[in-house]
Write a protein that holds these residues in place. Structure first.
Motif, PDB file in Angstrom:
ATOM      1  N   ARG A 165      41.201  25.100  39.625  1.00 40.94           N
ATOM      2  CA  ARG A 165      40.381  23.904  39.700  1.00 40.94           C
ATOM      3  C   ARG A 165      38.904  24.139  39.964  1.00 40.94           C
ATOM      4  O   ARG A 165      38.093  23.263  39.680  1.00 40.94           O
ATOM      5  CB  ARG A 165      40.932  22.965  40.786  1.00 40.94           C
ATOM      6  CG  ARG A 165      42.256  22.323  40.429  1.00 40.94           C
ATOM      7  CD  ARG A 165      42.787  21.476  41.580  1.00 40.94           C
ATOM      8  NE  ARG A 165      43.966  20.700  41.179  1.00 40.94           N
ATOM      9  CZ  ARG A 165      45.186  21.189  41.170  1.00 40.94           C
ATOM     10  NH1 ARG A 165      45.395  22.450  41.538  1.00 40.94           N
ATOM     11  NH2 ARG A 165      46.212  20.432  40.787  1.00 40.94           N
ATOM     12  N   THR A 166      38.532  25.274  40.521  1.00 40.95           N
ATOM     13  CA  THR A 166      37.138  25.460  40.912  1.00 40.95           C
ATOM     14  C   THR A 166      36.696  26.910  40.750  1.00 40.95           C
ATOM     15  O   THR A 166      37.494  27.835  40.948  1.00 40.95           O
ATOM     16  CB  THR A 166      36.914  25.034  42.379  1.00 40.95           C
ATOM     17  OG1 THR A 166      35.595  25.395  42.793  1.00 40.95           O
ATOM     18  CG2 THR A 166      37.912  25.701  43.307  1.00 40.95           C
ATOM     19  N   ALA A 167      35.429  27.077  40.414  1.00 42.91           N
ATOM     20  CA  ALA A 167      34.859  28.416  40.294  1.00 42.91           C
ATOM     21  C   ALA A 167      34.672  29.072  41.651  1.00 42.91           C
ATOM     22  O   ALA A 167      34.402  30.270  41.734  1.00 42.91           O
ATOM     23  CB  ALA A 167      33.523  28.347  39.563  1.00 42.91           C
ATOM     24  N   GLN A 168      34.818  28.294  42.719  1.00 43.92           N
ATOM     25  CA  GLN A 168      34.739  28.840  44.078  1.00 43.92           C
ATOM     26  C   GLN A 168      36.108  29.300  44.566  1.00 43.92           C
ATOM     27  O   GLN A 168      36.298  29.539  45.764  1.00 43.92           O
ATOM     28  CB  GLN A 168      34.181  27.766  45.023  1.00 43.92           C
ATOM     29  CG  GLN A 168      32.747  27.379  44.728  1.00 43.92           C
ATOM     30  CD  GLN A 168      31.781  28.541  44.925  1.00 43.92           C
ATOM     31  OE1 GLN A 168      31.709  29.117  45.997  1.00 43.92           O
ATOM     32  NE2 GLN A 168      31.052  28.888  43.877  1.00 43.92           N
ATOM     33  N   ASN A 169      37.060  29.459  43.658  1.00 46.21           N
ATOM     34  CA  ASN A 169      38.428  29.797  44.046  1.00 46.21           C
ATOM     35  C   ASN A 169      38.521  31.063  44.891  1.00 46.21           C
ATOM     36  O   ASN A 169      39.167  31.087  45.933  1.00 46.21           O
ATOM     37  CB  ASN A 169      39.336  29.894  42.808  1.00 46.21           C
ATOM     38  CG  ASN A 169      38.711  30.697  41.685  1.00 46.21           C
ATOM     39  OD1 ASN A 169      37.796  31.492  41.882  1.00 46.21           O
ATOM     40  ND2 ASN A 169      39.198  30.480  40.468  1.00 46.21           N
ATOM     41  N   VAL A 170      37.862  32.140  44.449  1.00 51.32           N
ATOM     42  CA  VAL A 170      38.004  33.391  45.191  1.00 51.32           C
ATOM     43  C   VAL A 170      37.143  33.432  46.448  1.00 51.32           C
ATOM     44  O   VAL A 170      37.375  34.259  47.323  1.00 51.32           O
ATOM     45  CB  VAL A 170      37.688  34.618  44.307  1.00 51.32           C
ATOM     46  CG1 VAL A 170      38.658  34.697  43.143  1.00 51.32           C
ATOM     47  CG2 VAL A 170      36.249  34.607  43.822  1.00 51.32           C
ATOM     48  N   VAL A 171      36.155  32.543  46.538  1.00 49.32           N
ATOM     49  CA  VAL A 171      35.332  32.496  47.750  1.00 49.32           C
ATOM     50  C   VAL A 171      36.184  32.032  48.921  1.00 49.32           C
ATOM     51  O   VAL A 171      36.316  32.717  49.941  1.00 49.32           O
ATOM     52  CB  VAL A 171      34.116  31.581  47.566  1.00 49.32           C
ATOM     53  CG1 VAL A 171      33.338  31.468  48.867  1.00 49.32           C
ATOM     54  CG2 VAL A 171      33.213  32.110  46.455  1.00 49.32           C
ATOM     55  N   TRP A 172      36.794  30.856  48.764  1.00 53.19           N
ATOM     56  CA  TRP A 172      37.593  30.299  49.856  1.00 53.19           C
ATOM     57  C   TRP A 172      39.019  30.821  49.832  1.00 53.19           C
ATOM     58  O   TRP A 172      39.628  31.012  50.892  1.00 53.19           O
ATOM     59  CB  TRP A 172      37.557  28.773  49.789  1.00 53.19           C
ATOM     60  CG  TRP A 172      36.149  28.274  49.854  1.00 53.19           C
ATOM     61  CD1 TRP A 172      35.411  27.724  48.845  1.00 53.19           C
ATOM     62  CD2 TRP A 172      35.261  28.378  50.974  1.00 53.19           C
ATOM     63  NE1 TRP A 172      34.142  27.452  49.255  1.00 53.19           N
ATOM     64  CE2 TRP A 172      34.011  27.844  50.566  1.00 53.19           C
ATOM     65  CE3 TRP A 172      35.401  28.859  52.273  1.00 53.19           C
ATOM     66  CZ2 TRP A 172      32.917  27.783  51.416  1.00 53.19           C
ATOM     67  CZ3 TRP A 172      34.313  28.788  53.125  1.00 53.19           C
ATOM     68  CH2 TRP A 172      33.085  28.259  52.705  1.00 53.19           C
ATOM     69  N   GLY A 173      39.549  31.078  48.664  1.00 49.55           N
ATOM     70  CA  GLY A 173      40.886  31.657  48.592  1.00 49.55           C
ATOM     71  C   GLY A 173      40.947  33.050  49.186  1.00 49.55           C
ATOM     72  O   GLY A 173      41.988  33.495  49.674  1.00 49.55           O
ATOM     73  N   GLY A 174      39.790  33.745  49.192  1.00 46.36           N
ATOM     74  CA  GLY A 174      39.738  35.090  49.756  1.00 46.36           C
ATOM     75  C   GLY A 174      39.966  35.144  51.253  1.00 46.36           C
ATOM     76  O   GLY A 174      40.150  36.231  51.812  1.00 46.36           O
ATOM     77  N   ILE A 175      39.971  33.985  51.910  1.00 42.67           N
ATOM     78  CA  ILE A 175      40.234  33.959  53.354  1.00 42.67           C
ATOM     79  C   ILE A 175      41.587  34.601  53.666  1.00 42.67           C
ATOM     80  O   ILE A 175      41.740  35.286  54.687  1.00 42.67           O
ATOM     81  CB  ILE A 175      40.179  32.511  53.876  1.00 42.67           C
ATOM     82  CG1 ILE A 175      38.732  32.023  53.888  1.00 42.67           C
ATOM     83  CG2 ILE A 175      40.797  32.385  55.263  1.00 42.67           C
ATOM     84  CD1 ILE A 175      38.574  30.553  54.253  1.00 42.67           C
ATOM     85  N   ALA A 176      42.555  34.393  52.787  1.00 43.20           N
ATOM     86  CA  ALA A 176      43.876  34.995  53.024  1.00 43.20           C
ATOM     87  C   ALA A 176      43.790  36.516  53.084  1.00 43.20           C
ATOM     88  O   ALA A 176      44.475  37.162  53.882  1.00 43.20           O
ATOM     89  CB  ALA A 176      44.845  34.568  51.922  1.00 43.20           C
TER      90      ALA A 176
END
Length: 327
Positions: A165-176
């Motif tokens: 859904r978003t180009a910021q996926n790996v920015v915030w998803g990278g928290i994991a």
């Protein structure tokens, strides 16, 4: 608990034709016990887990101020591996449709129908439950809760919500993928403190440029699968510019560990040298987007160098407490 999208390895299963839509012609399908074992191991994305352990082990040395207790360290590695494998297997289940579309992932076990979707999700859930119970009983409650939260975040926030859904996926998803540093610290101390939070920040800022440069190499794959990675929706220059900014944030955060953790002189020296090298490569990538028009951009140079950067930086985190002059 995964950090990045790993380049898929070719399958080594017996060469029997695959069945079902989307499977590559002549793709191997698991028939023997050994082939099934290899298929389930591939679901875990072993190379991603290796990178996670690179960040977990050194933090335990830092938390212990030297060599950590052997039993605690071994239990953390075993159950941490299970936790990461759980998240990766469930991610493969969720992404099985787009994995068939991408060259980089079309030889994963679910894309080849070496493993059934039901088998993959069951495998992932069992690993996740086992890792959580194992952490709780063999390590401590805080590490168990952090491990479980990493799995849930990667599955529900990144895989199901952000990725498509978003180009910021790996920015915030990278928290994991940042959670192993907290888990390693909590396993030794039973608490959290500023040093692991600083290292959490290092991995958080490191993840986007690391993943974006890989996505630059496989831009057509992500576009075909309709995954809005930044290189798909933005120009190469913007991707390179944001990578430079995140790399600066990574290096500056890594240097902040020195005063926060009171390390000796080895860590800041190593962090400074590594930071200079990775920044040089990031700026070179940016310069090439302006001068070459995308020709000979070579983003994988930065991708591979970023792997080396993180491994050596966390090696310094582990070595520094062992030295006699360490703070």
């Amino acid at each position: 608990m995964t950090l990045l999208n790993d380049p898929a390895r070719p399958s080594t299963s017996a060469p029997e034709p695959a069945e079902g839509p989307g499977a590559p012609a002549g793709a191997p399908r698991a028939r023997t016990l050994g082939a099934y074992v290899r298929a389930y191991v591939a679901l875990c994305k072993p190379r991603v887990i290796e990178l996670l352990l690179i960040t977990t082990i050194p933090v335990m040395f830092l938390a212990a101020g030297g060599v950590p207790p052997l039993w605690t360290a071994a239990a953390t590695l075993v159950f941490g591996t299970m936790s990461a494998a759980s998240a990766n297997a469930i991610n493969c289940y969720i992404d099985r449709d787009i994995d068939r579309e991408m060259r980089r992932t079309r030889r994963r076990p679910l894309a080849l129908e070496q493993v059934t979707p039901r088998g993959a999700i069951t495998f992932g859930v069992v690993l996740g439950a086992g890792s959580t119970v194992g952490f709780w009983l063999a390590v401590n409650a805080l590490s168990a809760l952090l491990s479980l939260s990493a799995i849930l975040f990667y599955v529900f926030v990144y895989s199901l919500v952000l990725k498509r859904r978003t180009a910021q996926n790996v920015v915030w998803g990278g928290i994991a993928g940042c959670m192993p540093v907290l888990i390693g610290w909590a396993a030794i101390t039973g608490t959290l403190d500023w040093p692991p939070l600083v290292l959490f920040g290092v991995v958080f800022f490191w993840t986007p440029p690391h993943t974006w440069t890989l996505a630059m190499r496989y831009r057509e794959d992500y576009a075909l699968a309709k995954v809005p990675m930044l290189p798909v929706v933005a120009t190469e220059r913007r991707v390179a510019l944001e990578s430079v900014l995140y790399t600066w944030a990574t290096v500056l955060t890594s240097l902040a560990l020195w005063p926060v953790a009171g390390t000796g002189p080895v860590y800041p020296a190593v962090a400074g040298v590594l930071g200079a090298v990775i920044l040089f490569e990031a700026h070179r990538l940016l310069a090439r987007t302006a001068s070459s028009g995308g020709v000979h951009l070579r983003p994988m140079r930065f991708f591979h160098l970023s792997n080396v950067y993180l491994a050596l930086l966390f090696t310094a985190v582990a070595v520094d407490p062992l030295l006699p002059w360490s703070g």
